[in-house]
Design a protein around this motif. Structure first.
Motif, PDB file in Angstrom:
ATOM      1  N   LEU A  69      10.036  69.887  32.679  1.00 32.15           N
ATOM      2  CA  LEU A  69       9.746  70.824  31.598  1.00 32.15           C
ATOM      3  C   LEU A  69      10.934  71.730  31.287  1.00 32.15           C
ATOM      4  CD1 LEU A  69       6.170  71.959  32.716  1.00 32.15           C
ATOM      5  CD2 LEU A  69       6.799  70.032  31.248  1.00 32.15           C
ATOM      6  N   LEU A  70      12.059  71.471  31.909  1.00 33.30           N
ATOM      7  CA  LEU A  70      13.243  72.318  31.769  1.00 33.30           C
ATOM      8  C   LEU A  70      14.246  71.679  30.822  1.00 33.30           C
ATOM      9  CD1 LEU A  70      14.897  74.809  32.783  1.00 33.30           C
ATOM     10  CD2 LEU A  70      15.777  73.311  34.603  1.00 33.30           C
ATOM     11  N   ALA A  71      14.622  72.410  29.773  1.00 34.76           N
ATOM     12  CA  ALA A  71      15.623  71.913  28.832  1.00 34.76           C
ATOM     13  C   ALA A  71      17.012  72.012  29.448  1.00 34.76           C
ATOM     14  CB  ALA A  71      15.569  72.708  27.536  1.00 34.76           C
ATOM     15  N   LEU A  72      17.801  70.972  29.249  1.00 31.20           N
ATOM     16  CA  LEU A  72      19.137  70.936  29.845  1.00 31.20           C
ATOM     17  C   LEU A  72      19.980  72.124  29.402  1.00 31.20           C
ATOM     18  CD1 LEU A  72      21.147  69.277  31.576  1.00 31.20           C
ATOM     19  CD2 LEU A  72      21.878  68.166  29.456  1.00 31.20           C
ATOM     20  N   GLY A  73      19.830  72.542  28.152  1.00 26.17           N
ATOM     21  CA  GLY A  73      20.631  73.643  27.639  1.00 26.17           C
ATOM     22  C   GLY A  73      20.432  74.951  28.380  1.00 26.17           C
ATOM     23  N   GLU A  74      19.301  75.085  29.070  1.00 26.32           N
ATOM     24  CA  GLU A  74      19.059  76.307  29.831  1.00 26.32           C
ATOM     25  C   GLU A  74      19.953  76.416  31.066  1.00 26.32           C
ATOM     26  OE1 GLU A  74      15.434  77.976  30.680  1.00 26.32           O
ATOM     27  OE2 GLU A  74      14.384  77.267  28.905  1.00 26.32           O
ATOM     28  N   LEU A  75      20.597  75.329  31.441  1.00 24.69           N
ATOM     29  CA  LEU A  75      21.400  75.330  32.661  1.00 24.69           C
ATOM     30  C   LEU A  75      22.858  75.675  32.416  1.00 24.69           C
ATOM     31  CD1 LEU A  75      20.028  72.197  34.563  1.00 24.69           C
ATOM     32  CD2 LEU A  75      19.437  74.607  34.883  1.00 24.69           C
ATOM     33  N   LYS A  76      23.243  75.927  31.169  1.00 19.67           N
ATOM     34  CA  LYS A  76      24.651  76.247  30.901  1.00 19.67           C
ATOM     35  C   LYS A  76      25.078  77.472  31.704  1.00 19.67           C
ATOM     36  CE  LYS A  76      23.835  76.172  26.509  1.00 19.67           C
ATOM     37  NZ  LYS A  76      23.995  76.319  25.042  1.00 19.67           N
ATOM     38  N   GLY A  77      26.145  77.300  32.460  1.00 18.15           N
ATOM     39  CA  GLY A  77      26.655  78.393  33.267  1.00 18.15           C
ATOM     40  C   GLY A  77      25.857  78.668  34.518  1.00 18.15           C
ATOM     41  N   LYS A  78      24.881  77.813  34.837  1.00 22.26           N
ATOM     42  CA  LYS A  78      24.039  78.020  36.006  1.00 22.26           C
ATOM     43  C   LYS A  78      24.308  76.946  37.063  1.00 22.26           C
ATOM     44  CE  LYS A  78      20.416  80.165  33.188  1.00 22.26           C
ATOM     45  NZ  LYS A  78      18.991  80.145  32.782  1.00 22.26           N
ATOM     46  N   HIS A  79      23.614  77.056  38.174  1.00 24.57           N
ATOM     47  CA  HIS A  79      23.817  76.164  39.317  1.00 24.57           C
ATOM     48  C   HIS A  79      22.554  75.333  39.545  1.00 24.57           C
ATOM     49  CE1 HIS A  79      25.070  75.734  43.851  1.00 24.57           C
ATOM     50  NE2 HIS A  79      25.217  74.614  43.172  1.00 24.57           N
ATOM     51  N   LEU A  80      22.661  74.038  39.363  1.00 31.99           N
ATOM     52  CA  LEU A  80      21.553  73.114  39.591  1.00 31.99           C
ATOM     53  C   LEU A  80      21.690  72.511  40.974  1.00 31.99           C
ATOM     54  CD1 LEU A  80      19.129  71.376  38.614  1.00 31.99           C
ATOM     55  CD2 LEU A  80      20.831  69.730  37.757  1.00 31.99           C
ATOM     56  N   LEU A  81      20.665  72.705  41.796  1.00 31.68           N
ATOM     57  CA  LEU A  81      20.662  72.147  43.147  1.00 31.68           C
ATOM     58  C   LEU A  81      19.506  71.168  43.301  1.00 31.68           C
ATOM     59  CD1 LEU A  81      21.440  75.136  45.569  1.00 31.68           C
ATOM     60  CD2 LEU A  81      22.708  72.992  45.415  1.00 31.68           C
ATOM     61  N   SER A  82      19.830  69.960  43.690  1.00 31.57           N
ATOM     62  CA  SER A  82      18.824  68.965  44.047  1.00 31.57           C
ATOM     63  C   SER A  82      18.868  68.765  45.555  1.00 31.57           C
ATOM     64  CB  SER A  82      19.106  67.646  43.330  1.00 31.57           C
ATOM     65  OG  SER A  82      20.315  67.079  43.833  1.00 31.57           O
ATOM     66  N   LEU A  83      18.025  67.874  46.051  1.00 31.60           N
ATOM     67  CA  LEU A  83      18.016  67.612  47.484  1.00 31.60           C
ATOM     68  C   LEU A  83      19.367  67.082  47.958  1.00 31.60           C
ATOM     69  CD1 LEU A  83      15.375  68.200  48.962  1.00 31.60           C
ATOM     70  CD2 LEU A  83      15.103  65.761  49.335  1.00 31.60           C
ATOM     71  N   GLU A  84      20.024  66.291  47.102  1.00 27.16           N
ATOM     72  CA  GLU A  84      21.350  65.781  47.474  1.00 27.16           C
ATOM     73  C   GLU A  84      22.324  66.917  47.731  1.00 27.16           C
ATOM     74  OE1 GLU A  84      19.518  62.526  44.859  1.00 27.16           O
ATOM     75  OE2 GLU A  84      19.542  64.718  44.973  1.00 27.16           O
ATOM     76  N   GLY A  85      22.195  67.995  46.933  1.00 27.11           N
ATOM     77  CA  GLY A  85      23.081  69.135  47.108  1.00 27.11           C
ATOM     78  C   GLY A  85      22.723  69.991  48.295  1.00 27.11           C
ATOM     79  N   LEU A  86      21.443  70.073  48.636  1.00 30.18           N
ATOM     80  CA  LEU A  86      21.031  70.907  49.762  1.00 30.18           C
ATOM     81  C   LEU A  86      21.584  70.403  51.086  1.00 30.18           C
ATOM     82  CD1 LEU A  86      17.259  71.780  49.093  1.00 30.18           C
ATOM     83  CD2 LEU A  86      19.259  73.243  48.799  1.00 30.18           C
ATOM     84  N   ILE A  87      21.720  69.081  51.226  1.00 38.23           N
ATOM     85  CA  ILE A  87      22.128  68.544  52.529  1.00 38.23           C
ATOM     86  C   ILE A  87      23.638  68.476  52.690  1.00 38.23           C
ATOM     87  CG2 ILE A  87      20.016  67.206  52.725  1.00 38.23           C
ATOM     88  CD1 ILE A  87      21.639  64.709  52.013  1.00 38.23           C
ATOM     89  N   GLU A  88      24.396  68.830  51.662  1.00 37.32           N
ATOM     90  CA  GLU A  88      25.858  68.776  51.770  1.00 37.32           C
ATOM     91  C   GLU A  88      26.338  69.745  52.849  1.00 37.32           C
ATOM     92  OE1 GLU A  88      27.271  69.602  47.875  1.00 37.32           O
ATOM     93  OE2 GLU A  88      26.796  67.619  47.089  1.00 37.32           O
ATOM     94  N   GLY A  89      27.071  69.245  53.809  1.00 36.89           N
ATOM     95  CA  GLY A  89      27.622  70.068  54.873  1.00 36.89           C
ATOM     96  C   GLY A  89      26.717  70.274  56.065  1.00 36.89           C
TER      97      GLY A  89
END
Length: 514
Positions: A69-89
């Motif tokens: 339900l989230l429009a891509l344009g709302e993420l401009k300048g923001k940080h999108l984290l998925s599960l792939e990103g959570l496990i980094e490091g």
């Protein structure tokens, strides 16, 4: 097509997809982040939840939202984290939240698990003392169809014990979670980037709740706004994308949550009155937790969980709930009882802080079923409620489920007590007509009546009189959510419930229900 500049997990990306595309499709398609699952596409199951980081005033906040339900344009300048990103490091490819699920056997088929992990990670990032009730509220929008919730509850309880002593200061808390490998190092980098980039958001009077700005420059949008004719105006998207799950290629609506002036909560002084102005793009979650809203409407936060789920409240907007024009819209019912006025501006000048405004009382905004007093080329900018009213407030709804359900009937009431009499009474009724409405007959029955909390018999008699006036004044229809007679009877009972809530200590319940 200009690229959208978004931080995806550990790197800034320029994305070619249109601003109106659902993030779920972009995440799984263009970005290949397949841990984000496609489930109901209505925001009800939580399988597609992602974590979004943004600058809010002088800090950074991360919250879970349904990506379908989230429009891509709302993420401009923001940080999108998925599960792939959570496990980094992480040392073993698991965060502590994931490990709790594994050790408590809280994942079986695993389809819903990413959404639960995201929701509980978001909960840990909230500046609050962790408790089990809060953890369970955080996953009230996540469904599991095979594991069983007992194991998930155990995993949540484990996290409560493990992270009971987290700092309450937002940035310190995020840093502590990075140190504990709940959040990745990219969060620290985003915090530093937000200090020096055009993500910075000004905060009038220290009272604003805003959204991160487009790194390409907010001024550029002002310059071209008058030439744009967006295909739609979208607030949080929690209704729009349910009805339009697969928008046309190139779909680029006006996204009100990307306009900083639409996302403020602040006072407005006028010669005759002071108002609390709530931006149309303020999320339902931010509405209920706003210190200014709570100051003007003491106790309103008690009713937050009666509206949808945490994931939806993190995304849905106050303005969207109004212009959706549902006869049973919960926020509309509350604001109508609070004497709200709508601030409407020309769409072409939406980005201008000094755009000309048109004011409309909320009860006059609804012209018929799904028909609004919103003229071509206009957009709802904000909602004003009278400030300094020293009011009492209550909200009630009847639905098939206590939570996560649309009301069959709802009602709200606000009033002051002056010299032991009811004053400035306003009562809203929803689900009893094609539009939300004021219960004028019930208001007249209560206005000016004596109010003595020690006299429970008189209060009970007044409650019955008000309830009878409310139920007698409506002509509801029968539909799938309830018969006309059911709705009439529920209005009567909900009015009594208001009195019990206000005067419980007087013993009024025993008088009404001997």
């Amino acid at each position: 097509m200009a690229l959208l500049h978004i931080k995806v997990n550990n790197a800034w990306r320029g994305l070619a997809s249109a601003e109106g595309m659902p993030v779920l499709d972009v995440a799984r398609g263009e970005l290949g982040l397949t841990s984000t699952k496609e489930g109901c596409r209505e925001g009800d199951c939580g399988a597609c939840a992602v974590l979004v980081g943004e600058q809010i005033a002088n800090t950074v906040r991360y919250r879970a939202v349904p990506s379908c339900l989230l429009a891509l344009g709302e993420l401009k300048g923001k940080h999108l984290l998925s599960l792939e990103g959570l496990i980094e490091g992480t040392e073993d490819g698991l965060t502590p939240v994931m490990r709790a699920f594994i050790e408590e056997n809280a994942s079986q088929c695993g389809f819903c698990t990413p959404g639960f992990i995201i929701a509980l990670t978001s909960w840990l990032a909230e500046p609050q003392v962790p408790d089990l009730a809060g953890a369970l509220r955080a996953v009230d929008g996540n469904l599991c169809r095979c594991t069983g919730y007992a194991a998930i509850r155990r995993a949540a309880a484990r996290l409560v014990e493990q992270f009971r002593d987290l700092p309450l200061e937002p940035i310190a808390r995020l840093k502590a979670l990075v140190s504990a490998q709940v959040l990745p190092q990219s969060v620290l980098k985003f915090i530093e980037e937000s200090k020096s980039s055009s993500l910075q958001t000004s905060v009038p009077n220290g009272a604003a709740i805003g959204t991160g700005l487009d790194m390409a420059g907010h001024d550029n949008k002002k310059a071209v706004a008058s030439t744009l004719e967006p295909a739609a105006i979208v607030g949080g998207g929690t209704d729009f994308y349910v009805r339009n799950p697969d928008p046309d290629e190139g779909f680029s609506p006006l996204l009100t949550r990307t306009i900083p002036e639409f996302a403020l909560v602040e006072y407005r002084d006028e010669p005759q009155r002071q108002w609390l102005e709530i931006g149309a793009a303020v999320t339902v979650r931010d509405f209920f937790v706003s210190p200014l809203v709570q100051r003007e409407v003491p106790g309103i936060e008690r009713f937050e969980t009666m509206f949808a789920s945490t994931l939806i409240r993190n995304l849905a907007t106050v303005g969207g709930n109004i212009v959706n024009a549902s006869p049973v819209a919960d926020i509309t019912s509350m604001l109508m009882a609070l004497g709200a006025q709508l601030v409407i501006v020309p769409e072409a000048r939406a980005y201008e802080p000094q755009a000309p405004i048109r004011l409309c009382p909320l009860e006059q905004f609804f012209l018929g079923y799904k028909k609004l007093d919103l003229r071509p080329g206009e957009v709802l900018k904000a909602i004003r409620i009278p400030a300094g009213a020293n009011r009492k407030f209550s909200f009630e709804k009847a639905s098939k489920r206590k939570n996560l359900d649309i009301a069959a009937v709802n009602t709200a009431i606000a009033f002051k007590i002056e010299e032991k009499h009811f004053k400035d009474v306003r009562i809203s009724l929803g689900g009893v007509a094609p539009v939300p409405m004021l219960g004028t007959a019930a208001m007249e029955a209560l206005e000016g009546a004596p109010c003595n909390p020690a006299d429970r018999k008189t209060l009970a008699s007044l409650a019955m009189k008000t309830a009878q006036a409310a139920s007698a004044s409506i002509s509801p229809i029968s539909d799938v959510r309830g018969s006309a007679d059911y709705r009439r009877r529920m209005v009567h009972q909900l009015m009594l419930a208001h009195f019990v809530r206000f005067f419980e200590a007087s013993g009024i319940a025993e008088e009404l229900f001997p």
